[in-house]
Design a protein around this motif. Structure first.
Motif, PDB file in Angstrom:
ATOM      1  N   CYS A  81       0.836  -1.207   0.000  1.00  9.08           N
ATOM      2  CA  CYS A  81       0.000   0.000   0.000  1.00  9.08           C
ATOM      3  C   CYS A  81       0.871   1.258   0.000  1.00  9.08           C
ATOM      4  CB  CYS A  81      -0.901   0.022   1.231  1.00  9.08           C
ATOM      5  SG  CYS A  81      -2.180  -1.237   1.232  1.00  9.08           S
ATOM      6  N   GLN A  82       0.338   2.315  -0.587  1.00  7.75           N
ATOM      7  CA  GLN A  82       1.052   3.598  -0.582  1.00  7.75           C
ATOM      8  C   GLN A  82       0.712   4.375   0.683  1.00  7.75           C
ATOM      9  OE1 GLN A  82       3.340   4.320  -3.020  1.00  7.75           O
ATOM     10  NE2 GLN A  82       2.859   2.207  -3.622  1.00  7.75           N
ATOM     11  N   SER A  83       0.840   3.712   1.810  1.00  8.24           N
ATOM     12  CA  SER A  83       0.543   4.321   3.098  1.00  8.24           C
ATOM     13  C   SER A  83       1.525   3.787   4.122  1.00  8.24           C
ATOM     14  CB  SER A  83      -0.888   3.999   3.535  1.00  8.24           C
ATOM     15  OG  SER A  83      -1.075   4.264   4.913  1.00  8.24           O
ATOM     16  N   ALA A  84       2.361   4.676   4.662  1.00 11.35           N
ATOM     17  CA  ALA A  84       3.349   4.248   5.657  1.00 11.35           C
ATOM     18  C   ALA A  84       2.674   3.676   6.894  1.00 11.35           C
ATOM     19  CB  ALA A  84       4.246   5.424   6.041  1.00 11.35           C
ATOM     20  N   GLU A  85       1.528   4.264   7.280  1.00 12.57           N
ATOM     21  CA  GLU A  85       0.814   3.769   8.455  1.00 12.57           C
ATOM     22  C   GLU A  85       0.330   2.339   8.234  1.00 12.57           C
ATOM     23  OE1 GLU A  85      -2.822   5.077  11.489  1.00 12.57           O
ATOM     24  OE2 GLU A  85      -2.643   6.012   9.506  1.00 12.57           O
ATOM     25  N   ALA A  86      -0.190   2.074   7.036  1.00 12.65           N
ATOM     26  CA  ALA A  86      -0.660   0.722   6.720  1.00 12.65           C
ATOM     27  C   ALA A  86       0.506  -0.249   6.659  1.00 12.65           C
ATOM     28  CB  ALA A  86      -1.410   0.736   5.395  1.00 12.65           C
ATOM     29  N   ASN A  87       1.615   0.180   6.074  1.00 14.23           N
ATOM     30  CA  ASN A  87       2.816  -0.661   6.013  1.00 14.23           C
ATOM     31  C   ASN A  87       3.287  -1.045   7.413  1.00 14.23           C
ATOM     32  OD1 ASN A  87       4.224   1.332   3.292  1.00 14.23           O
ATOM     33  ND2 ASN A  87       2.735  -0.337   3.211  1.00 14.23           N
ATOM     34  N   GLU A  88       3.363  -0.067   8.311  1.00  9.75           N
ATOM     35  CA  GLU A  88       3.840  -0.314   9.670  1.00  9.75           C
ATOM     36  C   GLU A  88       2.890  -1.227  10.434  1.00  9.75           C
ATOM     37  OE1 GLU A  88       4.771   3.291  11.724  1.00  9.75           O
ATOM     38  OE2 GLU A  88       5.874   4.140  10.033  1.00  9.75           O
ATOM     39  N   ALA A  89       1.585  -1.001  10.270  1.00  7.32           N
ATOM     40  CA  ALA A  89       0.599  -1.831  10.970  1.00  7.32           C
ATOM     41  C   ALA A  89       0.667  -3.275  10.482  1.00  7.32           C
ATOM     42  CB  ALA A  89      -0.804  -1.257  10.760  1.00  7.32           C
ATOM     43  N   ALA A  90       0.799  -3.453   9.161  1.00  7.90           N
ATOM     44  CA  ALA A  90       0.876  -4.802   8.608  1.00  7.90           C
ATOM     45  C   ALA A  90       2.155  -5.505   9.048  1.00  7.90           C
ATOM     46  CB  ALA A  90       0.801  -4.741   7.081  1.00  7.90           C
ATOM     47  N   LEU A  91       3.287  -4.781   9.031  1.00  4.86           N
ATOM     48  CA  LEU A  91       4.555  -5.369   9.479  1.00  4.86           C
ATOM     49  C   LEU A  91       4.483  -5.807  10.933  1.00  4.86           C
ATOM     50  CD1 LEU A  91       7.515  -3.276   7.980  1.00  4.86           C
ATOM     51  CD2 LEU A  91       7.167  -5.741   7.804  1.00  4.86           C
ATOM     52  N   ALA A  92       3.909  -4.948  11.773  1.00  8.54           N
ATOM     53  CA  ALA A  92       3.812  -5.270  13.197  1.00  8.54           C
ATOM     54  C   ALA A  92       2.931  -6.493  13.422  1.00  8.54           C
ATOM     55  CB  ALA A  92       3.262  -4.069  13.966  1.00  8.54           C
ATOM     56  N   ALA A  93       1.826  -6.578  12.671  1.00  8.85           N
ATOM     57  CA  ALA A  93       0.934  -7.732  12.806  1.00  8.85           C
ATOM     58  C   ALA A  93       1.627  -9.007  12.330  1.00  8.85           C
ATOM     59  CB  ALA A  93      -0.346  -7.491  12.012  1.00  8.85           C
ATOM     60  N   LEU A  94       2.321  -8.922  11.196  1.00  6.59           N
ATOM     61  CA  LEU A  94       3.047 -10.089  10.685  1.00  6.59           C
ATOM     62  C   LEU A  94       4.137 -10.534  11.650  1.00  6.59           C
ATOM     63  CD1 LEU A  94       3.358  -9.042   6.934  1.00  6.59           C
ATOM     64  CD2 LEU A  94       2.133 -11.045   7.795  1.00  6.59           C
ATOM     65  N   LEU A  95       4.797  -9.558  12.256  1.00  8.20           N
ATOM     66  CA  LEU A  95       5.856  -9.881  13.206  1.00  8.20           C
ATOM     67  C   LEU A  95       5.294 -10.657  14.393  1.00  8.20           C
ATOM     68  CD1 LEU A  95       8.756  -9.657  14.114  1.00  8.20           C
ATOM     69  CD2 LEU A  95       8.292  -7.381  14.958  1.00  8.20           C
ATOM     70  N   ASN A  96       4.174 -10.208  14.936  1.00  9.24           N
ATOM     71  CA  ASN A  96       3.561 -10.922  16.056  1.00  9.24           C
ATOM     72  C   ASN A  96       3.080 -12.310  15.646  1.00  9.24           C
ATOM     73  OD1 ASN A  96       4.043  -8.776  17.708  1.00  9.24           O
ATOM     74  ND2 ASN A  96       1.909  -8.297  18.144  1.00  9.24           N
TER      75      ASN A  96
END
Length: 386
Positions: A81-96
């Protein structure tokens, strides 16, 4: 397996610990179904909400990590997505989702997460760099993923972060590199990126007892198994000294890696590396390790002391091959009043500690069987009365 991946994502997982880990299976199923529905929505705000909810629920619950395995694909899609907030949220969820879950670790890589993660390592956003490096720590803890991650071009980018990243990104990068280094074929690729200078810089700037120092020295120990690594450490200003300082004041595991690195160097070419190691004042730290280190540290310290003395072959010495005599031989060969004085003091203290340990051992043996514990009929050596 590499480092314990459950403890590596604390700077990402900042949500409150209110996941309903005791919820009934039916209510859990309902929450999972509703959240997955939101995650598949065309509305990015709803997908963002779902990613944050998955992050929250999977932070401490292994059960929810299994339940939300189906979320991996949609979350990986969010990384584009072209959204840093969405990128960060998805990364954090994947990490968990990946923490302590081997199946999810592999599934995340297979779903195509590496390409966007590699992109984040190169982006201008420090936050995304840190998130991407942290994700690689956990994903690289899987033995299946190590080769795939290195083949993706992650290693040179992680070393570049070691050189120029934020403090947090450097910490994450060295952890990820350590995980990747445990796959032997990756060591040559890591060595090609000339990692010794940034590793030494990081080692100088971090606390000797820190996890960062431990992983730096572990990497250095592996890299000095190659001639290029040994030459790089020797050529780097303060390189050997940084390792010696960890040997003196690091955690037990760090000290074990540090003495292992120096031993590897000296075993490879004693004539070349003996003097550079001695020059940095390694003797007091080695003496302490011989009596207070881990079993591996003690053994390695003793082996290194034998290599550092003027005559490495014990059969050529007139004196018995004891640590005390070995150290006395070394002291007679080194220069500098401060170093000699400190080494002599450490030798005296080492002898005292050894004597105390021997005395405690004898006392324990004496207490194993006291006269009160011995049955009367067991005294076979008693002189018969006349």
């Amino acid at each position: 397996m590499g480092i314990e991946d459950g403890a590596t994502h604390c700077h990402l997982a900042t949500a409150t610990l209110d996941a309903d880990t005791d919820a009934s299976p039916s209510s859990s199923s309902s929450v999972v179904t509703q959240t997955l529905t939101l995650l598949r929505s065309d509305d990015l705000s709803l997908r963002l909400q779902a990613a944050k909810e998955i992050r929250r629920l999977t932070k401490t619950s292994q059960r929810y990590r299994r339940y939300f395995s189906a979320a991996v694909g949609p979350l990986v899609d969010m990384l584009s997505c072209q959204s840093a907030e969405a990128n960060e949220a998805a990364l954090a969820a994947l990490l968990n989702l990946a923490v302590k879950d081997e199946i999810n670790k592999i599934k995340i890589i297979e779903a195509g997460a590496l390409k966007p993660i590699i992109g984040f390592l190169q982006c201008e956003s420090l936050a995304l760099q840190e998130h991407a490096a942290a994700a690689l720590i956990t994903l690289s803890a899987s033995s299946v993923n190590k080769r795939v991650i290195s083949a993706s071009g992650a290693i040179p980018l992680l070393v570049e972060i070691l050189r120029h990243g934020s403090s947090q990104a450097k910490y994450d990068a060295v952890m990820a590199l350590y995980n990747l280094s445990t796959y032997p074929d990756n060591l040559g690729q890591i060595l090609q990126t000339e990692p010794i200078p940034p590793l030494v810089d990081l080692l100088k700037s971090c606390k000797r007892s820190s996890k960062t120092a431990e992983k730096c020295t572990a990497l250095i120990e592996s890299l000095v198994g190659f001639e290029e690594g040994r030459m790089a450490l020797t050529s780097e200003d303060g390189g050997i000294l940084a390792v010696v300082e960890v040997l003196e004041g690091g955690s037990p595991q760090s000290r074990e890696h540090a003495v292992g690195a120096l031993l590897t160097m000296c075993e490879s070419d004693r004539s070349r590396y003996r003097e550079p190691i001695l020059k940095e004042g390694v003797i007091p730290g080695l003496l302490e390790l011989t009596v207070q280190g881990t079993p591996k540290s003690q053994s390695k310290a003793q082996m290194l002391l034998r290599l550092l003395r003027d005559t490495p072959d014990p059969r050529s010495d007139l004196q018995p091959d004891t640590i005390e005599n070995i150290v006395s031989n070394i002291i007679s060969q080194i220069e500098g009043e401060d170093q000699i004085g400190k080494a002599k003091q450490m030798l005296a203290e080492m002898v005292q500690v050894s004597m105390e340990q021997s005395l405690r051992h004898l006392q324990k043996r004496a207490l194993v069987c006291t006269p009160a514990d011995i049955p009367i009929n067991s005294c076979a050596s008693e002189v018969p009365s006349k």
